[in-house]
Design an enzyme around this catalytic site. Structure first.
Site, PDB file in Angstrom:
ATOM      1  N   SER A   1      20.417 -53.163 136.574  1.00 17.27           N
ATOM      2  CA  SER A   1      21.246 -52.034 137.016  1.00 17.27           C
ATOM      3  C   SER A   1      20.467 -51.209 138.040  1.00 17.27           C
ATOM      4  CB  SER A   1      21.578 -51.187 135.788  1.00 17.27           C
ATOM      5  OG  SER A   1      21.784 -49.849 136.138  1.00 17.27           O
TER       6      SER A   1
ATOM      7  N   TYR B   1      19.541 -45.995 128.498  1.00 20.83           N
ATOM      8  CA  TYR B   1      20.059 -47.075 129.345  1.00 20.83           C
ATOM      9  C   TYR B   1      19.097 -47.343 130.503  1.00 20.83           C
ATOM     10  CZ  TYR B   1      23.575 -49.650 132.117  1.00 20.83           C
ATOM     11  OH  TYR B   1      24.265 -50.593 132.846  1.00 20.83           O
TER      12      TYR B   1
HETATM   13  P1  NAD Z   1      31.817 -53.997 129.324  1.00 23.55           P
HETATM   14  O1  NAD Z   1      31.705 -52.942 128.286  1.00 23.55           O
HETATM   15  O2  NAD Z   1      33.132 -54.226 129.984  1.00 23.55           O
HETATM   16  O3  NAD Z   1      31.304 -55.391 128.750  1.00 23.55           O
HETATM   17  C1  NAD Z   1      30.261 -55.516 127.815  1.00 23.55           C
HETATM   18  C2  NAD Z   1      30.650 -56.593 126.813  1.00 23.55           C
HETATM   19  O4  NAD Z   1      29.546 -56.755 125.898  1.00 23.55           O
HETATM   20  C3  NAD Z   1      31.878 -56.222 125.971  1.00 23.55           C
HETATM   21  O5  NAD Z   1      32.823 -57.272 125.999  1.00 23.55           O
HETATM   22  C4  NAD Z   1      31.320 -56.022 124.558  1.00 23.55           C
HETATM   23  O6  NAD Z   1      32.203 -56.407 123.513  1.00 23.55           O
HETATM   24  C5  NAD Z   1      30.085 -56.912 124.588  1.00 23.55           C
HETATM   25  N1  NAD Z   1      29.099 -56.498 123.595  1.00 23.55           N
HETATM   26  C6  NAD Z   1      28.729 -55.221 123.276  1.00 23.55           C
HETATM   27  N2  NAD Z   1      27.840 -55.232 122.276  1.00 23.55           N
HETATM   28  C7  NAD Z   1      27.630 -56.537 121.958  1.00 23.55           C
HETATM   29  C8  NAD Z   1      26.823 -57.195 120.993  1.00 23.55           C
HETATM   30  N3  NAD Z   1      26.033 -56.504 120.150  1.00 23.55           N
HETATM   31  N4  NAD Z   1      26.864 -58.544 120.936  1.00 23.55           N
HETATM   32  C9  NAD Z   1      27.661 -59.245 121.771  1.00 23.55           C
HETATM   33  N5  NAD Z   1      28.450 -58.687 122.704  1.00 23.55           N
HETATM   34  C10 NAD Z   1      28.429 -57.338 122.791  1.00 23.55           C
HETATM   35  O7  NAD Z   1      30.697 -53.624 130.412  1.00 23.55           O
HETATM   36  P2  NAD Z   1      30.431 -54.172 131.874  1.00 23.55           P
HETATM   37  O8  NAD Z   1      30.492 -53.024 132.795  1.00 23.55           O
HETATM   38  O9  NAD Z   1      31.229 -55.394 132.146  1.00 23.55           O
HETATM   39  O10 NAD Z   1      28.882 -54.519 131.754  1.00 23.55           O
HETATM   40  C11 NAD Z   1      28.350 -55.813 131.718  1.00 23.55           C
HETATM   41  C12 NAD Z   1      26.874 -55.725 132.054  1.00 23.55           C
HETATM   42  O11 NAD Z   1      26.696 -55.216 133.373  1.00 23.55           O
HETATM   43  C13 NAD Z   1      26.079 -54.800 131.138  1.00 23.55           C
HETATM   44  O12 NAD Z   1      24.794 -55.321 130.923  1.00 23.55           O
HETATM   45  C14 NAD Z   1      25.980 -53.521 131.944  1.00 23.55           C
HETATM   46  O13 NAD Z   1      24.894 -52.747 131.535  1.00 23.55           O
HETATM   47  C15 NAD Z   1      25.804 -54.110 133.327  1.00 23.55           C
HETATM   48  N6  NAD Z   1      26.089 -53.218 134.448  1.00 23.55           N
HETATM   49  C16 NAD Z   1      27.326 -52.662 134.630  1.00 23.55           C
HETATM   50  C17 NAD Z   1      27.521 -51.851 135.743  1.00 23.55           C
HETATM   51  C18 NAD Z   1      28.846 -51.211 136.028  1.00 23.55           C
HETATM   52  O14 NAD Z   1      28.951 -50.474 137.029  1.00 23.55           O
HETATM   53  N7  NAD Z   1      29.858 -51.473 135.239  1.00 23.55           N
HETATM   54  C19 NAD Z   1      26.485 -51.593 136.622  1.00 23.55           C
HETATM   55  C20 NAD Z   1      25.251 -52.177 136.391  1.00 23.55           C
HETATM   56  C21 NAD Z   1      25.068 -52.980 135.305  1.00 23.55           C
END
Ligand code: NAD
Length: 283
Positions: A166, A179
């Protein structure tokens, strides 16, 4: 030289944790379209199965949904058996489960004199349980699946691991210390593991998405009452030279590069996909 781009991905087996989430499911769709067999691993088993059925029918590829908790080794071992039985040995692992929580977020950005009577809104009010949950989900939730699923790669002396980092990993954003610390640890771990696994021909890299609007961060980006950008959302757009949030499809190019033979001699790096956010000093 012939250019058989992405041919090497066809028929390979990929496990993606958090694959039912916003970013994860976009990556799943891309990999299935590239002809891979994909296992969506997610805590939300019903959603994982539903998404898998959708992508299997839209792409004609083998996509399965498996319930698993990235924080429990036994649950991951159980999921691995299911994946091996249904799709075969694992070639690629994407660690996409992660996220932040409002409970591990400080209300105040910094401690001004006016905040001294309300320290519960600052660093001093953070609850350890929530802090640990966010840190563990992002760091231990990458470490443990790698221990379990990369065993197939050791056995076959080949494989690719892709972690999701991130913008917080380079310089921390205000308010979300758990985070930020966890994502910084992802960059460090990516480099460490790349060195550790290189002799076994296993590559380890990470993607660092900029700001993509999803359920985990919507509460920070938009004012729930008015539906307008929050002050924080405004700041993010101002600090993103391309002046907008990203859409998950914009991660696909870097994804395909890092998981395929196109990056055969690349290991230990973190690739920002961020509309210029990490390059901009703000001036
Ligand atoms: P999201 O919440 O849509 O998806 C996360 C998924 O992880 C969900 O489906 C959830 O059920 C699953 N999850 C949560 N806890 C879990 C566990 N203990 N075991 C198994 N699965 C689990 O979030 P997202 O935005 O799609 O994020 C995906 C990744 O990208 C994450 O690592 C997040 O930190 C990273 N990220 C997101 C952004 C953004 O702008 N959205 C930016 C940088 C990084």
């Amino acid at each position: 030289m012939s250019i058989a781009v992405l041919e090497d991905l066809k028929g390979k087996c990929c496990v993606i944790t958090g694959g039912a989430g916003v970013i994860g499911s976009s990556l799943v769709e891309c990999l299935a379209k590239a002809g891979m067999k994909v296992a969506i691993l997610d805590l939300n088993a019903d959603l994982a199965v539903k998404k898998a059925q959708e992508f299997a029918s839209s792409t004609g590829c083998s996509v399965i949904g498996v319930g698993a908790n990235v924080l429990e080794k036994a649950s991951l071992a159980h999921a691995k058996k299911t994946v091996n039985d249904r799709l075969g040995a694992i070639d690629i692992l994407i660690n996409a489960a992660g996220g932040n929580s409002p409970k591990a977020t400080t209300a105040a950005e910094s401690i001004e004199d006016k905040d001294l009577d309300h320290l519960e809104a600052t660093f001093f009010g953070l609850e350890m349980e929530s802090f640990r949950k966010v840190f563990d989900l992002n760091f231990i939730g990458t470490l443990l699946p790698t221990m379990v699923f990369a065993r197939d790669m050791i056995d076959r002396k080949q494989g690719v691991i892709l972690n999701i980092s991130s913008m917080n990993s380079y310089r921390p954003l205000t308010r979300i210390p758990a985070y930020s610390a966890a994502k910084a640890s992802i960059n460090n771990f990516t480099a460490w593991l790349a060195v550790h696994l290189a002799p076994q021909h296993i590559r380890v890299n990470a993607l660092a998405p900029g700001f993509f609007l999803t359920d985990q961060n919507r509460f920070l980006m938009y004012d729930q009452a008015t539906g307008n950008l929050s002050a924080r959302g405004d700041k993010i757009i101002a600090a993103t030279p391309m002046k907008r949030f990203g859409v998950p499809e914009e991660l696909h190019g870097a994804l395909l590069y890092l998981v395929s033979d196109m990056s055969k001699f690349v290991t230990g790096i973190v690739v920002p996909v961020d509309g210029g956010f990490s390059s901009y000093s703000g001036v």
